[in-house]
Design a protein around this motif. Structure first.
Motif, PDB file in Angstrom:
ATOM      1  N   UNK A 594       0.849  -1.191   0.000  1.00  0.00           N
ATOM      2  CA  UNK A 594       0.000   0.000   0.000  1.00  0.00           C
ATOM      3  C   UNK A 594       0.884   1.241   0.000  1.00  0.00           C
ATOM      4  N   UNK A 595       0.543   2.205  -0.872  1.00  0.00           N
ATOM      5  CA  UNK A 595       1.304   3.446  -1.029  1.00  0.00           C
ATOM      6  C   UNK A 595       0.428   4.607  -0.589  1.00  0.00           C
ATOM      7  N   UNK A 596       0.962   5.419   0.321  1.00  0.00           N
ATOM      8  CA  UNK A 596       0.232   6.582   0.826  1.00  0.00           C
ATOM      9  C   UNK A 596       0.643   7.828   0.043  1.00  0.00           C
ATOM     10  N   UNK A 597      -0.375   8.593  -0.424  1.00  0.00           N
ATOM     11  CA  UNK A 597      -0.128   9.837  -1.151  1.00  0.00           C
ATOM     12  C   UNK A 597      -0.894  10.957  -0.450  1.00  0.00           C
ATOM     13  N   UNK A 598      -0.238  11.752   0.409  1.00  0.00           N
ATOM     14  CA  UNK A 598      -0.905  12.915   1.002  1.00  0.00           C
ATOM     15  C   UNK A 598      -1.099  13.992  -0.062  1.00  0.00           C
ATOM     16  N   UNK A 599      -2.325  14.494  -0.212  1.00  0.00           N
ATOM     17  CA  UNK A 599      -2.645  15.493  -1.222  1.00  0.00           C
ATOM     18  C   UNK A 599      -2.865  16.827  -0.544  1.00  0.00           C
ATOM     19  N   UNK A 600      -2.017  17.794  -0.879  1.00  0.00           N
ATOM     20  CA  UNK A 600      -2.148  19.124  -0.292  1.00  0.00           C
ATOM     21  C   UNK A 600      -2.177  20.197  -1.365  1.00  0.00           C
ATOM     22  N   UNK A 601      -1.389  20.028  -2.427  1.00  0.00           N
ATOM     23  CA  UNK A 601      -1.301  21.016  -3.485  1.00  0.00           C
ATOM     24  C   UNK A 601      -2.085  20.508  -4.689  1.00  0.00           C
ATOM     25  N   UNK A 602      -3.242  21.083  -4.984  1.00  0.00           N
ATOM     26  CA  UNK A 602      -4.041  20.571  -6.102  1.00  0.00           C
ATOM     27  C   UNK A 602      -3.322  20.629  -7.437  1.00  0.00           C
ATOM     28  N   UNK A 603      -2.406  21.577  -7.614  1.00  0.00           N
ATOM     29  CA  UNK A 603      -1.731  21.708  -8.905  1.00  0.00           C
ATOM     30  C   UNK A 603      -0.786  20.537  -9.176  1.00  0.00           C
ATOM     31  N   UNK A 604      -0.135  20.055  -8.145  1.00  0.00           N
ATOM     32  CA  UNK A 604       0.812  18.957  -8.347  1.00  0.00           C
ATOM     33  C   UNK A 604       0.211  17.595  -8.027  1.00  0.00           C
ATOM     34  N   UNK A 688       0.901   1.088   5.906  1.00  0.00           N
ATOM     35  CA  UNK A 688       1.484   1.656   4.689  1.00  0.00           C
ATOM     36  C   UNK A 688       2.898   1.125   4.499  1.00  0.00           C
ATOM     37  N   UNK A 689       3.227   0.782   3.249  1.00  0.00           N
ATOM     38  CA  UNK A 689       4.569   0.296   2.922  1.00  0.00           C
ATOM     39  C   UNK A 689       5.455   1.390   2.338  1.00  0.00           C
ATOM     40  N   UNK A 690       4.839   2.410   1.706  1.00  0.00           N
ATOM     41  CA  UNK A 690       5.627   3.484   1.095  1.00  0.00           C
ATOM     42  C   UNK A 690       4.785   4.741   1.103  1.00  0.00           C
ATOM     43  N   UNK A 691       5.412   5.875   1.370  1.00  0.00           N
ATOM     44  CA  UNK A 691       4.733   7.165   1.308  1.00  0.00           C
ATOM     45  C   UNK A 691       5.441   8.034   0.281  1.00  0.00           C
ATOM     46  N   UNK A 692       4.649   8.696  -0.568  1.00  0.00           N
ATOM     47  CA  UNK A 692       5.169   9.553  -1.629  1.00  0.00           C
ATOM     48  C   UNK A 692       4.703  10.975  -1.351  1.00  0.00           C
ATOM     49  N   UNK A 693       5.667  11.902  -1.188  1.00  0.00           N
ATOM     50  CA  UNK A 693       5.349  13.285  -0.838  1.00  0.00           C
ATOM     51  C   UNK A 693       6.076  14.235  -1.776  1.00  0.00           C
TER      52      UNK A 693
END
Length: 899
Positions: A594-604, A688-693
């Motif tokens: 499972x990969x976690x993707x925190x979303x904060x910047x809508x443009x990116x 979570x196994x990996x987080x992408x920020x």
């Protein structure tokens, strides 16, 4: 038939219990044969020495033979197996304590030959101590041929040590007791059945082929050993004297050893030769009886020595044994202790006979053997049982118990710990008898932090399937289950044998797995889990309820718990308020990770999701998209009303993007006081196994490398962490307003951030064609390589350049990791891959120059957790790239606890 085939057939034809019995019998047999070989060799070479004393001057023969024999043994030990110096008991204790220690067939062979040369040449040491190390080393070699768990390997070494002592003294019960009482002390994880079997087999083999330990006539011991209540004061005196002199003997060896290290700075062979020379000179000036130590011991017990002979025997053996033992010559202290004890006991017996004439001095000689042995080894039960097994005389049991207990109490009162513990302490090894206090870890249980979703293997899977799992997963080991029950574990060490043992891809998991792995229970405290991990040098432990696998716990889980606790103490805050989930959606859980993707910047967000989806497709993973809503610290997250409309609309767009890529996606909205706390809660709860920020490429926060949130996640997250600094082509005008994770609360200040996202018809996608990957050989670089096959699919015609920076003055740099990385990628991707060693004084300067000169689109770097993170990241690698280059930078930090 090869050894591997024999092993496989035994495993198939024998149950685990029968296999353990077979191994115990085999260990007892080889240990007994080794003890017989040592005894016969010492007697044969010793007889030559005695014959030469009759043909040539004694003052010349004895010193010369002792000096030469000890020197040859020293060369053998120093050049082939330094682990065989001394008695060998401390080395076995280290191995049984799980602190390493080299025990194998090489050690057994060198110990056998070295002890044979040393003892036969006349050095005042015994052969029973070496038989313990020889038996343990042979058992350890067997455990290498038949791969087992660390706990079971410890079991086999204990069997070998017990069999070695039993064969040396023909005392099987004493062999088992000595292992339990002195070598292990904590025998909670040891099954005594195999040790008893091995001990009895070793004693039987030694008795049949090598004869008795002492040539005693049963009628003699029955006739001359008696006991009455009036003798108790004399036995008490004997116990006190044995305890005092035993401590003096122990301190003499330790202090002389320290003196040799500080002042006698010569090689080991010369030290041993000097000890042999001194011993030969002293013995040559004594009566002929003192030239044969085995005969001297029997004379002290069955003859009628006078007080003068006993005093000479005690003083000379006391001094010469200290000199010999401090030289680290291969030889034991058991036999000298028995001679010293018999001489001391006979002296006390002579005084008793002249005073009250209640019993023959022989009884006191036997009792003195047990008392002095106990004072040195601090094993009172072994002392009683061993002398009883040697004499088989029940009349001696009570006197032995009295003198052994008194000797033990006196010696422990003056100086705690056995001689072997002090010798280990000189080498900086402390064997803790008790488990260290766990502090707050004792209050947390394995069930609270374990990972419940465990990737497992079946015992019937093939090796090709296993290799595919290892290649696509970041895990370093997998439990093997059968109908939900744990039957073994497969780690990288097991796979390493594939290339050296000739395994083929059609072999099954059960043929290479480690059976009977070390496990913990769900209610075990984390302090106990950490103790077991350190004890056996493991990185993970299965959690079982009975035999059912219910989870797995790794060092990462414990480090995460400790880090969280330390952060709370440092900040002076109480336990942080956990974040609260107010909205979530779930797709079918069909992915392996499972990969976690925190979303904060809508443009990116769109580009970040496409990168995450590329990794997820390659690794068969699921995406977990997170949106965070911040509330004031005075408001509890679980009770504060919030509006989730904007967050839900952003997550719905994320779901559309992920599903268009064919990746399962889960979403959630969390309310929290702190963004990093929400991310860490998600990592823990969702496994979570990996987080992408994302990362802006610079930070103005004092003392921070990336940002408050990103720094905290890198420091505390137990999973893999990937941080991306986008190329400048992605920095739109509104990026400064929306910010990154640091400015997450800015979302609430915008009128309608979702509409602004909707107005962006297509997110600018940076180029992913030309890749520069820095190789360092560590776990972070290895994790980056595992991500590349998926990331490279983002480009149209990707090209990869692997580089490793070496200092110009580095002599013969090891380029193996660089070429192994190229081989790894060549097998998985179809694109041009170049591997280039580069020389430079500064890693940041070299990487930045390459990125600028060759216009790379993406630079991939490994990043450590804290100390190295400061050096690598703050050492301007990404900073220079972000200032001087227009490329994307990807930093990878592997999961905490991986190596």
């Amino acid at each position: 038939m090869s050894l591997a085939k024999i092993r496989d057939r035994l495993r198939k034809s024998l149950s685990p219990k029968n296999l353990a019995i077979f191994e115990a019998c085999l260990i007892g047999l080889v240990s007994g044969l080794a003890a017989v070989l040592l005894k016969q060799g010492v007697e044969w070479l010793g007889s030559i020495r005695l014959i030469l004393t009759q043909q040539y001057p004694v003052w010349l023969v004895l010193p010369a033979i002792a000096c030469c024999g000890a020197f040859l043994a020293g060369l053998l030990v120093q050049r082939i197996a330094p682990e065989t110096s001394g008695s060998g008991i401390p080395q076995v204790k280290v191995a049984l304590a799980g602190l390493g220690g080299n025990l194998d067939g090489r050690v057994a062979a060198v110990k056998l030959l070295g002890s044979m040369l040393t003892i036969a040449s006349g050095v005042t040491l015994g052969r029973q101590g070496p038989t313990v190390q020889i038996g343990a080393a042979l058992a350890a070699q067997l455990s290498r041929w038949v791969p087992t768990s660390p706990d079971y390997r410890r079991q086999l070494i204990a069997c070998g040590a017990a069999a070695g002592l039993a064969a040396g003294f023909n005392a099987p019960i004493a062999g088992v007791l000595f292992v339990v009482e002195e070598l292990i002390k904590d025998f909670s994880g040891i099954t005594l059945g195999p040790a008893i079997i091995a001990s009895f087999i070793g004693a039987v083999v030694s008795r049949i082929l090598g004869g008795q330990s002492l040539n005693l006539d049963q009628s003699f011991t029955t006739r001359y050993t008696t006991f009455s209540a009036q003798e108790i004061p004399f036995y008490l005196l004997l116990g006190i004297l044995a305890g005092l002199l035993g401590v003096l003997f122990q301190k003499g060896i330790v202090q002389t050893t320290i003196f040799n290290r500080r002042w006698l700075r010569v090689s080991l062979p010369l030290q041993m030769a000097l000890a042999g020379l001194i011993g030969g000179i002293v013995v040559s000036s004594l009566p002929p009886l003192f030239r044969n130590y085995a005969g001297l011991r029997e004379f002290m017990l069955t003859g009628e020595p006078d007080a003068k002979s006993c005093a000479i025997a005690f003083i000379t053996h006391f001094c010469l044994t200290i000199i010999a033992a401090s030289s680290r010559a291969p030889g034991g202290l058991f036999a000298p202790s028995l001679i010293l004890g018999s001489a001391l006991g006979y002296l006390v017996g002579l005084w008793e006979w002249e005073t009250v004439a209640l019993a023959q001095p022989t009884s006191y000689a036997f009792a003195g053997m047990g008392a002095f042995f106990c004072a040195v080894s601090r094993a009172p039960i072994t002392s009683v049982v061993m002398i009883f097994e040697i004499t088989t005389d029940f009349n001696l049991v009570l006197p032995l118990m009295i003198v052994s207990v008194v000797s033990y109490l006196v010696s422990e009162r003056i100086n705690r710990g056995s001689l072997y513990d002090e010798l280990l302490a000189l080498n900086g090894i402390e064997l803790k008898k008790e488990k260290p206090a766990g502090g707050f870890l004792s209050e947390i249980h394995a069930v609270d932090v374990m990972q419940r979703q465990v990737e497992t293997l079946s015992a019937e899977q093939t090796l090709s399937e296993v290799l595919e799992m290892f290649a696509s997963s970041h895990h370093r080991g997998f439990p093997v289950v059968n109908n939900g029950q744990l039957v073994g574990i497969v780690g990288q060490a097991d796979l390493a044998k594939i290339g050296t043992k000739g395994y083929k891809d059609d072999r099954l998991v059960r043929e290479i797995m480690t059976p009977q792995p070390v496990t913990v229970q769900p209610d075990d405290a984390l302090s106990e889990v950490l103790y077991q991990l350190n004890r056996f040098g493991l990185s993970r432990l299965p959690v079982v309820d009975g035999r059912k696998l219910v989870g797995i716990i790794t060092r990462s889980d414990i480090i995460r718990t400790e880090s969280t606790h330390l952060a709370r103490e440092t900040s002076g805050k109480s336990n942080p308020t956990p974040s609260y989930v107010v909205y979530q959606t779930r797709d079918p859980a069909v992915g392996k990770t499972r990969i976690l993707v925190p979303l904060a910047n809508p443009e990116t967000a769109g580009t970040l999701l496409r990168v995450a989806a590329a990794i997820a497709r390659e690794q068969n993973s699921e995406l977990e998209c997170l949106q965070v809503i911040l509330v004031h610290r005075d408001q509890p997250p679980s009770e504060t009303p919030v509006r989730t409309t904007r967050s839900r609309r952003l997550l719905k767009q994320a779901v559309r993007i992920a599903r268009s890529c064919g990746v399962p996606v889960h979403t959630q909205v969390r309310v929290t006081h702190d963004v990093s706390q929400a991310i860490l809660d998600t990592i823990k709860e969702r496994h979570i196994d990996l987080i992408l920020m994302g990362w802006k490429g610079a930070t103005l926060s004092p003392g921070r490398i990336f940002s408050n949130v990103v720094d905290t996640v890198i420091r505390q997250a137990s999973c893999h962490v990937v941080v991306v600094k986008w190329s400048q082509s992605l920095h739109l005008n509104s990026l400064d307003n929306l910010g990154n994770l640091d400015n997450l609360d800015n979302l609430d200040k915008l009128d309608n951030p979702i509409e602004e996202v909707a107005n962006v018809k297509s997110c600018p996608v940076p180029l992913f064609n030309r890749w520069l990957v820095s190789i360092g050989g560590g776990p972070n670089s290895q994790q980056a390589l595992k991500l590349l096959p998926g990331l490279l699919k983002l480009g149209n015609r990707p090209e990869v350049r692997l580089c490793e920076v070496f200092y110009p003055n580095q002599f013969k740099p090891d380029k193996t990791p660089l070429y192994q990385a190229r081989e790894f990628l060549t097998q998985r991707v179809n694109c041009p891959i170049a591997a280039t060693p580069i020389y430079g004084d500064s890693v940041p300067d070299v990487i930045s120059a390459l990125a600028q000169e060759y216009h790379y689109d993406v630079v991939v770097l490994g990043a450590s957790r804290e100390g190295l993170l400061q050096q690598v990241i703050k050492g301007n690698i990404p900073e220079e790239i972000s200032r001087g280059c227009h490329c994307t930078v990807i930093l990878v930090r592997s999961a905490i606890g991986t190596s």
